[in-house]
Design a protein around this motif. Structure first.
Motif, PDB file in Angstrom:
ATOM      1  N   HIS A   1       0.710  -1.076   0.099  1.00 44.14           N
ATOM      2  CA  HIS A   1       0.001   0.026  -0.035  1.00 44.14           C
ATOM      3  C   HIS A   1       0.861   1.375   0.057  1.00 44.14           C
ATOM      4  N   ILE A   2       0.530   2.414  -0.548  1.00 41.83           N
ATOM      5  CA  ILE A   2       1.230   3.373  -0.687  1.00 41.83           C
ATOM      6  C   ILE A   2       1.589   4.294   0.456  1.00 41.83           C
ATOM      7  N   VAL A   3       0.717   4.155   1.321  1.00 39.78           N
ATOM      8  CA  VAL A   3       0.558   5.048   2.595  1.00 39.78           C
ATOM      9  C   VAL A   3       1.094   3.974   3.927  1.00 39.78           C
TER      10      VAL A   3
ATOM     11  N   CYS B   1      -2.209  12.796  -8.961  1.00 39.01           N
ATOM     12  CA  CYS B   1      -2.218  12.208  -7.899  1.00 39.01           C
ATOM     13  C   CYS B   1      -1.164  12.654  -6.965  1.00 39.01           C
ATOM     14  N   ILE B   2      -1.782  12.655  -5.666  1.00 38.85           N
ATOM     15  CA  ILE B   2      -0.907  13.185  -4.435  1.00 38.85           C
ATOM     16  C   ILE B   2      -0.592  12.176  -3.463  1.00 38.85           C
ATOM     17  N   ARG B   3      -0.848  10.789  -4.074  1.00 41.04           N
ATOM     18  CA  ARG B   3      -0.346   9.498  -3.381  1.00 41.04           C
ATOM     19  C   ARG B   3      -0.954   9.455  -1.747  1.00 41.04           C
ATOM     20  N   CYS B   4      -2.001   9.460  -1.720  1.00 45.74           N
ATOM     21  CA  CYS B   4      -3.008   9.529  -0.490  1.00 45.74           C
ATOM     22  C   CYS B   4      -3.399   8.161  -0.068  1.00 45.74           C
ATOM     23  N   GLY B   5      -3.728   7.550  -1.121  1.00 49.13           N
ATOM     24  CA  GLY B   5      -4.073   6.074  -1.017  1.00 49.13           C
ATOM     25  C   GLY B   5      -5.386   5.915  -0.840  1.00 49.13           C
ATOM     26  N   ALA B   6      -6.314   6.847  -0.674  1.00 43.45           N
ATOM     27  CA  ALA B   6      -7.730   6.947  -0.296  1.00 43.45           C
ATOM     28  C   ALA B   6      -8.523   6.058  -1.272  1.00 43.45           C
ATOM     29  N   CYS B   7      -8.068   6.075  -2.472  1.00 42.24           N
ATOM     30  CA  CYS B   7      -8.544   5.298  -3.686  1.00 42.24           C
ATOM     31  C   CYS B   7      -8.595   3.630  -3.408  1.00 42.24           C
ATOM     32  N   MET B   8      -7.303   3.473  -2.454  1.00 42.59           N
ATOM     33  CA  MET B   8      -7.204   2.048  -2.329  1.00 42.59           C
ATOM     34  C   MET B   8      -7.986   1.729  -1.112  1.00 42.59           C
TER      35      MET B   8
ATOM     36  N   PRO C   1      -6.676   1.343  -7.391  1.00 42.86           N
ATOM     37  CA  PRO C   1      -7.313   1.656  -8.750  1.00 42.86           C
ATOM     38  C   PRO C   1      -6.412   2.915  -9.398  1.00 42.86           C
ATOM     39  N   ILE C   2      -5.632   3.549  -8.714  1.00 42.41           N
ATOM     40  CA  ILE C   2      -4.574   4.761  -9.449  1.00 42.41           C
ATOM     41  C   ILE C   2      -3.611   3.896  -9.979  1.00 42.41           C
ATOM     42  N   GLY C   3      -2.902   2.744  -9.374  1.00 39.85           N
ATOM     43  CA  GLY C   3      -2.111   1.871 -10.022  1.00 39.85           C
ATOM     44  C   GLY C   3      -2.489   1.045 -11.309  1.00 39.85           C
TER      45      GLY C   3
ATOM     46  N   VAL D   1     -13.729   9.848  -3.843  1.00 44.71           N
ATOM     47  CA  VAL D   1     -12.714  10.089  -2.498  1.00 44.71           C
ATOM     48  C   VAL D   1     -11.507  10.803  -3.053  1.00 44.71           C
ATOM     49  N   CYS D   2     -11.358  10.843  -4.273  1.00 44.59           N
ATOM     50  CA  CYS D   2      -9.959  11.277  -4.553  1.00 44.59           C
ATOM     51  C   CYS D   2      -9.999  12.847  -4.473  1.00 44.59           C
ATOM     52  N   PRO D   3      -8.840  13.308  -3.550  1.00 42.10           N
ATOM     53  CA  PRO D   3      -8.991  14.751  -3.053  1.00 42.10           C
ATOM     54  C   PRO D   3      -8.512  15.656  -4.391  1.00 42.10           C
ATOM     55  N   VAL D   4      -8.125  15.304  -5.533  1.00 41.73           N
ATOM     56  CA  VAL D   4      -7.675  15.982  -6.394  1.00 41.73           C
ATOM     57  C   VAL D   4      -8.420  15.436  -7.872  1.00 41.73           C
ATOM     58  N   LYS D   5      -9.737  15.088  -7.648  1.00 43.91           N
ATOM     59  CA  LYS D   5     -10.698  14.879  -8.444  1.00 43.91           C
ATOM     60  C   LYS D   5     -10.555  13.962  -9.903  1.00 43.91           C
ATOM     61  N   ILE D   6      -9.357  13.062  -9.618  1.00 44.59           N
ATOM     62  CA  ILE D   6      -9.042  12.234 -10.945  1.00 44.59           C
ATOM     63  C   ILE D   6     -10.141  11.477 -11.292  1.00 44.59           C
ATOM     64  N   ASP D   7     -10.679  11.296 -12.585  1.00 41.31           N
ATOM     65  CA  ASP D   7     -11.679  10.514 -13.065  1.00 41.31           C
ATOM     66  C   ASP D   7     -11.233   9.356 -13.359  1.00 41.31           C
ATOM     67  N   ILE D   8     -10.938   8.518 -12.115  1.00 47.52           N
ATOM     68  CA  ILE D   8     -10.197   7.062 -12.047  1.00 47.52           C
ATOM     69  C   ILE D   8     -11.190   6.164 -12.822  1.00 47.52           C
ATOM     70  N   ASP D   9     -12.677   6.092 -12.350  1.00 47.74           N
ATOM     71  CA  ASP D   9     -13.362   4.975 -12.991  1.00 47.74           C
ATOM     72  C   ASP D   9     -13.390   5.220 -14.323  1.00 47.74           C
TER      73      ASP D   9
HETATM   74  S1  SF4 Z   1      -7.359   9.111  -3.974  1.00 49.81           S
HETATM   75 FE1  SF4 Z   1      -6.519  10.080  -5.893  1.00 49.81          FE
HETATM   76  S2  SF4 Z   1      -4.742  11.287  -4.894  1.00 49.81           S
HETATM   77 FE2  SF4 Z   1      -5.314   9.825  -3.682  1.00 49.81          FE
HETATM   78  S3  SF4 Z   1      -3.898   7.930  -4.340  1.00 49.81           S
HETATM   79 FE3  SF4 Z   1      -5.966   7.641  -5.223  1.00 49.81          FE
HETATM   80  S4  SF4 Z   1      -5.705   8.759  -7.198  1.00 49.81           S
HETATM   81 FE4  SF4 Z   1      -4.140   9.517  -5.939  1.00 49.81          FE
END
Ligand code: SF4
Length: 448
Positions: free
Chosen positions: A146-148, A301-308, A329-331, A359-367
């Motif tokens: 996990h990144i965090v 991405c600021i690597r917060c790990g929330a998407c995981m 998801p970001i990976g 949940v992404c704090p920088v609003k990346i359209d991951i899905d």
């Molecule tokens: S929630 Fe957004 S900012 Fe955080 S790790 Fe995932 S993609 Fe990156």
């Protein structure tokens, strides 16, 4: 490389572990929710962060040059690395010049991405990971899951056993005792180290400075004792100026662990007298992603790990099943840029529920990007294309559809074991339910 489906099957074999992994990460997700709901301006902060990152990505060339110029004026030695190999060689060159045979390193996903530990160890240089979770997985010769929370896949008992093996500590699950033992062991490396490596959370273009966030203070301990600080920074980590930092610091820790702020947010602007700061700006495929309009926002991405923490697939299958440096998801949207064949299963490791995006704090359209990747990868999959073509033809023709559904119903009713065996690659552990006594059409004809 086994691929995500196979690795997930391995992880799922241990049902107890699956459950506590799922519950622990969901607990972290709930802490994130509580922290986010405590700020009425949360959504405005997310919007603002997304806009700042949009601006940064569309002005990255000029911001990077400005950043470099200011950093050099501040006395920082700036290096550019096109790829992982170049990054590792730069680090090695600096260490060789200083005749260094071991370094302390705080958590940095970029150095993981570059395979720095392995590279330096091949050159005879020992790397001591000083983040506690990273140190534990390093001892176990594993990768962070996990990144965090790099050791989140391990239970206290597993960790206690490693401490017994590595430090001779009597077996214990007491987190305080284990942490204290790690701290005492780590201290000798900190004191003796001449060079400290760190990652970078944010580069400040206008000021030519950078910020490193940790909860353990290990980056600060390493950097302040050592004579040389080497910081590795992905070029996308830039923000235009210090004024913007507050937006990201408020989002980062709340999204990651539910804390109001990371315990240490350390600013580095210029080296202390007699010391050196080397900053390595790394591309390693980022410019290529920047050139793809549908995918470029993944660089926010600021690597917060929330998407995981929120992803049901990640929680149930663990980070190692992704087999990529950045899991979850970001990976799953970043890794196929590096190698679409090796990581072809990752965009399919999602229910497309969109919780990651929410949940992404920088609003990346991951899905959305997961879905786009599926389309991209399907174009290369001849079997998949043939199956889609066939399905399209059958679904478009009522007579073929009726024939197909009747035939399937007949076989399913008469030979359920055979049908389940044939469908196992698709249905996995979930066999089809028993066939109904009559089809819907039959029922409709009788009852309508
Ligand atoms: S929630 Fe957004 S900012 Fe955080 S790790 Fe995932 S993609 Fe990156």
């Amino acid at each position: 490389m086994k691929g995500h489906p196979q690795q997930s099957i391995e992880f799922l074999k241990n049902e107890g572990r699956v459950n506590w992994h799922d519950e622990t990460l969901w607990w972290v997700r709930q802490r994130r929710d509580n922290a986010a709901h405590g700020l009425t301006e949360w959504e405005r902060l997310r919007e603002k962060a997304s806009e700042i990152k949009d601006y940064t990505l569309s002005h990255l060339d000029e911001l990077l040059l400005n950043f470099e110029e200011k950093a050099i004026q501040n006395g920082i030695r700036v290096h550019w690395a096109g790829d992982a190999k170049e990054h590792n060689q730069i680090v090695h060159r600096i260490l060789k010049e200083k005749k260094i045979d071991f370094v302390v390193k705080s958590k940095s996903m970029l150095t993981e991405e570059c395979g720095l530990n392995h590279f330096l160890e091949e050159q005879g240089i020992e790397v001591i990971d000083t983040d506690l979770g990273e140190r534990i997985v390093q001892w176990m010769q594993q990768k962070p899951s996990h990144i965090v929370l790099p050791a989140i896949h391990l239970k206290k008992g597993d960790i206690g056993a490693v401490f017994t093996e590595k430090l001779g500590l009597p077996q214990t699950n007491d987190a305080q005792v284990l942490t204290e033992a790690a701290r005492q062991d780590m201290r000798k490396y900190f004191v003796a180290s001449k060079v400290a490596l760190t990652g970078v959370n944010f580069g400040l273009a206008k000021e030519g400075a950078f910020v490193v966030c940790t909860n353990e203070g290990n980056a600060d301990m390493g950097v302040h004792i050592a004579d040389v600080h080497i910081a590795s920074m992905g070029i996308e980590k830039l923000i235009p100026k210090q004024e913007h930092l507050g937006v990201f610091l408020r989002l980062l820790a709340r999204s990651a662990t539910g804390q109001p702020i990371t315990t240490y947010s350390s600013h580095f602007r210029s080296p202390s007298p007699g010391k050196e700061i080397h900053l390595i700006l790394v591309d390693n495929g980022r410019s290529a992603i920047l050139g793809k309009p549908d995918f470029r926002s993944s660089l926010k991405c600021i690597r917060c790990g929330a998407c995981m923490n929120t992803c049901p697939v990640f929680r149930k299958t663990g980070g190692h099943s992704y087999e990529s440096v950045i899991p979850g998801p970001i990976g799953a949207i970043l890794s196929p840029h590096k190698d679409p064949v090796r990581y072809k299963s990752l965009p399919f490791a999602s229910s497309l529920c969109g919780s990651c995006t929410a949940v992404c704090p920088v609003k990346i359209d991951i899905d959305k990007q997961l879905y786009l990747w599926r389309q991209e990868l399907s174009k290369k999959d001849n079997m998949g294309r043939a199956a889609h073509f066939l399905a399209g033809e059958i679904l478009a023709s009522p007579s073929w559809f009726n024939f197909g559904s009747r035939s399937f119903y007949f076989f399913h009713k008469k030979f359920p074991a055979l049908v389940n065996r044939l469908l196992k690659p698709f249905t996995g552990k979930r066999p089809l339910p028993e066939a109904a006594p009559q089809t819907f059409r039959e029922w409709y004809k009788k009852n309508a």
